[in-house]
Design a protein around this motif. Structure first.
Motif, PDB file in Angstrom:
ATOM      1  N   THR A 156       0.852  -1.190   0.000  1.00  0.00           N
ATOM      2  CA  THR A 156       0.000   0.000   0.000  1.00  0.00           C
ATOM      3  C   THR A 156       0.888   1.241   0.000  1.00  0.00           C
ATOM      4  O   THR A 156       1.826   1.343   0.810  1.00  0.00           O
ATOM      5  N   ARG A 157       0.603   2.179  -0.904  1.00  0.00           N
ATOM      6  CA  ARG A 157       1.339   3.444  -0.982  1.00  0.00           C
ATOM      7  C   ARG A 157       0.331   4.592  -0.875  1.00  0.00           C
ATOM      8  O   ARG A 157      -0.749   4.545  -1.484  1.00  0.00           O
ATOM      9  N   THR A 158       0.718   5.610  -0.116  1.00  0.00           N
ATOM     10  CA  THR A 158      -0.143   6.782   0.075  1.00  0.00           C
ATOM     11  C   THR A 158       0.674   8.046  -0.182  1.00  0.00           C
ATOM     12  O   THR A 158       1.889   8.089   0.079  1.00  0.00           O
ATOM     13  N   ALA A 159       0.002   9.067  -0.678  1.00  0.00           N
ATOM     14  CA  ALA A 159       0.632  10.387  -0.925  1.00  0.00           C
ATOM     15  C   ALA A 159      -0.391  11.473  -0.606  1.00  0.00           C
ATOM     16  O   ALA A 159      -1.579  11.338  -0.946  1.00  0.00           O
ATOM     17  N   VAL A 185      -4.683  17.217  -2.071  1.00  0.00           N
ATOM     18  CA  VAL A 185      -4.800  16.085  -2.997  1.00  0.00           C
ATOM     19  C   VAL A 185      -4.267  14.850  -2.277  1.00  0.00           C
ATOM     20  O   VAL A 185      -3.176  14.890  -1.691  1.00  0.00           O
ATOM     21  N   ARG A 186      -5.003  13.739  -2.330  1.00  0.00           N
ATOM     22  CA  ARG A 186      -4.625  12.490  -1.654  1.00  0.00           C
ATOM     23  C   ARG A 186      -4.787  11.327  -2.627  1.00  0.00           C
ATOM     24  O   ARG A 186      -5.752  11.279  -3.394  1.00  0.00           O
ATOM     25  N   ARG A 187      -3.821  10.404  -2.584  1.00  0.00           N
ATOM     26  CA  ARG A 187      -3.878   9.225  -3.457  1.00  0.00           C
ATOM     27  C   ARG A 187      -3.412   7.990  -2.683  1.00  0.00           C
ATOM     28  O   ARG A 187      -2.430   8.044  -1.943  1.00  0.00           O
ATOM     29  N   GLU A 188      -4.119   6.879  -2.863  1.00  0.00           N
ATOM     30  CA  GLU A 188      -3.787   5.605  -2.240  1.00  0.00           C
ATOM     31  C   GLU A 188      -3.772   4.514  -3.309  1.00  0.00           C
ATOM     32  O   GLU A 188      -4.742   4.377  -4.076  1.00  0.00           O
ATOM     33  N   GLU A 189      -2.704   3.735  -3.333  1.00  0.00           N
ATOM     34  CA  GLU A 189      -2.565   2.618  -4.277  1.00  0.00           C
ATOM     35  C   GLU A 189      -2.340   1.328  -3.478  1.00  0.00           C
ATOM     36  O   GLU A 189      -1.487   1.277  -2.589  1.00  0.00           O
ATOM     37  N   SER A 199       3.399  14.576   2.048  1.00  0.00           N
ATOM     38  CA  SER A 199       3.779  13.350   2.758  1.00  0.00           C
ATOM     39  C   SER A 199       3.611  12.148   1.830  1.00  0.00           C
ATOM     40  O   SER A 199       2.747  12.139   0.944  1.00  0.00           O
ATOM     41  N   ASN A 200       4.452  11.154   2.050  1.00  0.00           N
ATOM     42  CA  ASN A 200       4.392   9.887   1.323  1.00  0.00           C
ATOM     43  C   ASN A 200       4.578   8.749   2.332  1.00  0.00           C
ATOM     44  O   ASN A 200       5.373   8.870   3.275  1.00  0.00           O
TER      45      ASN A 200
END
Length: 536
Positions: free
Chosen positions: A246-249, A435-439, A295-296
């Motif tokens: 899981t990756r978040t930014a 802006v938020r992104r989760e993979e 943040s990452n």
């Protein structure tokens, strides 16, 4: 007992009529009731017996009957009366003074007494011990019918060899089947329906009732006892790999300011409290807050549970923990609370079935869960769960991805003051955006393998944790180490006493003009490991 010529003739005639050769029986031995010597003497008892009892007649002959069968007997002399000890075993019908028919009702033994009247009117007694056996005809019929079914099954499955043995209310199925799938088909033909069930490899498994045979619907229903043997290994080891990444930014930008004088002021709170602020004091007060944040993060999960079980038998593996979940029960104002425990961690449940020499059918339920306090309700935490339930067929050693997930979540928010926040560059103090992104990537792999127990020399010498030792005082206090050298087994529990005894041994050796080494080796046997792993 004295037998006259007429009595011997009657005995021979009855024996010939029943088709049995007379067997001489030993004379009965009466058991005397022993009373205390003070009451009656032994000689007095024998005198009383001789005065009162003339003779005791035991069964002279024996014959056998099958249940639900009859035996017709015609005598040369008239019979005045017949007595049967147990009418539930044997029954008799008299057609005349010299013609009788005996019927076997159920298996067992009983006695038959017949009183004959000779030409001169004297009465003589003939006794038989009658044995009523089981119905051999029904047993032979069942063997014949199931024998035909056995031949047909062996023709349909030439690579298997079975034998059907009916015994009482059971049908034993034994032999060898080619594989589990063929054994299941054989049992489905024999049984009245349903799954074959149970494990394989020679174990006895009680199944359902036998299907009704077309040519023998009146045969009693029998239960199947499965003694089929399926050759080969039947212990299955399942390897499961659960991998998740899981990756978040996150990026945020906002600005707020406050300008004011003695009697006026302008305030913008779009960005809230920022990570950069400035306060200028003069005739005009100016406060500026800037919020620029990026943040990452990433999360990695890798679980590899391994479980071994027999073919056809379920197995469960759990590595994790449990937490309490209280539940309120009761109605009408009367309530109580019960507590149930819910598990989390790595859980694996599977049931393997060996279909062929190396083909295995798996019903597998792997799952992985972690506690998520953000999903808590009334103090009870929630769970982030990844679970799969499926059934697949695999060859030994093959891998199959039974589940996979690629998830990409994006989101953005923007708040601004109309018109002012829309101005490029200059509108930054009047806006706030993020802006938020989760993979997420998830894959679950399974692989079966047929295994057999290891020999003693195949067991690994070093298991997890065996090379972790306790550090000595120098390594702990001086070098700040929490693990010792793998080959040095320091024991802090006995080291103070060990050290004091060594010092005492050295002090005594110096005063006795002896070497310290001798006493050192005498002392160390109390603290060294013995052949069984304990101090001597």
């Amino acid at each position: 007992m004295l037998l006259t010529a007429s009595m011997l003739a009657c005995l021979a005639v009855a024996s010939e009529a029943l088709g049995q050769r007379p067997h001489p029986l030993p004379m009965p031995q009466l058991e005397h009731l022993v009373l205390p010597p003070a009451t009656v003497g032994i000689s007095d008892q024998e005198d009383r017996e001789g005065d009162l009892i003339d003779e005791v007649i035991e069964p002279d002959l024996r014959f056998r009957l099958d249940p639900i069968r009859s035996l017709l007997v015609r005598t040369k002399q008239k019979v005045s009366r017949v007595s049967i000890a147990d009418p539930a075993i044997l029954d008799v019908t008299q057609y005349g003074p010299t013609e009788f028919e005996f019927f076997g009702k159920r298996s067992g033994e009983t006695t038959l007494s017949m009183w004959f009247i000779d030409e001169i009117g004297q009465e003589q007694v003939l006794r038989y011990l009658v044995h009523v056996g089981t119905d051999q005809e029904e047993q032979r019929r069942a063997e014949l019918e199931y024998g035909e079914l056995q031949d047909r099954i062996n023709e349909l499955f030439p690579y298997s060899q079975i034998e059907l043995i009916p015994i009482a209310d059971k049908l034993i199925v034994r032999g060898q089947a080619r594989d589990v799938e063929e054994a299941s088909r054989i049992l489905s033909i024999i049984r009245a329906g349903g799954d074959a069930g149970g494990g394989w490899g020679g174990g006895a498994v009680t199944g359902g009732p036998v299907a009704t045979l077309p040519d023998a619907p009146d045969l009693p229903i029998a239960n199947v006892i499965n003694l089929l043997d399926v050759p080969g290994e039947h212990q299955v080891m399942l390897k499961v790999r659960i991998a998740e990444l899981t990756r978040t930014a996150l990026r945020e930008l906002g600005m707020s300011f406050s300008i004011g004088g003695n009697d006026w002021g302008i305030t913008s709170i779009m960005g809230g409290a920022g990570n950069l602020s400035a306060i200028l004091n003069d005739s005009i007060d100016l406060e500026l807050f800037l919020k620029a944040y990026s943040s990452n993060g990433y999360g990695k999960i890798l679980a590899e549970p391994t479980l071994v079980t027999l073919s056809g038998r379920p197995a469960t593996f759990l590595s994790g923990g449990e937490f309490a979940v209280p539940t309120a029960v009761g109605i009408g104002g009367i309530g109580a609370a019960t507590t149930a425990f819910r598990g989390f961690g790595t859980m694996l449940t599977f049931t393997p079935t060996v279909l062929d020499k190396d083909r295995i059918r798996l019903h597998v339920i792997p799952s992985f869960s972690t506690i998520n306090n953000e999903l808590a309700v009334d103090g009870i935490p929630g769970l982030n769960s990844r679970a799969v339930m499926t059934t697949v067929d695999l060859r030994e050693g093959q891998w199959l991805a039974i589940a996979g997930l690629i998830q990409d979540q994006q989101g953005g928010t923007k708040g601004r003051i109309p018109f002012l926040g829309d101005i490029p560059f200059l509108g930054a103090p009047f806006m706030n955006e993020s802006v938020r992104r989760e993979e997420t990537e998830l894959v679950v792999l399974v692989s079966p393998e047929l295994v057999h127990p290891m020999e003693a020399k195949q067991v690994p010498l070093i298991l997890p944790g065996m090379d972790v030792t306790e550090p000595n005082d120098k390594a702990f206090f001086c070098l700040q180490q929490i693990e010792g050298h793998p080959n040095v087994h320091h024991r802090s529990t006995v080291w103070p006493a060990y050290r004091d005894r060594l010092r005492e041994a050295g002090f005594q050796a110096v005063h006795a003009n002896r070497g310290v080494n001798g006493l050192y080796y005498q002392q160390q046997r109390y603290y060294m490991c013995g052949p069984q792993g304990f101090s001597q």
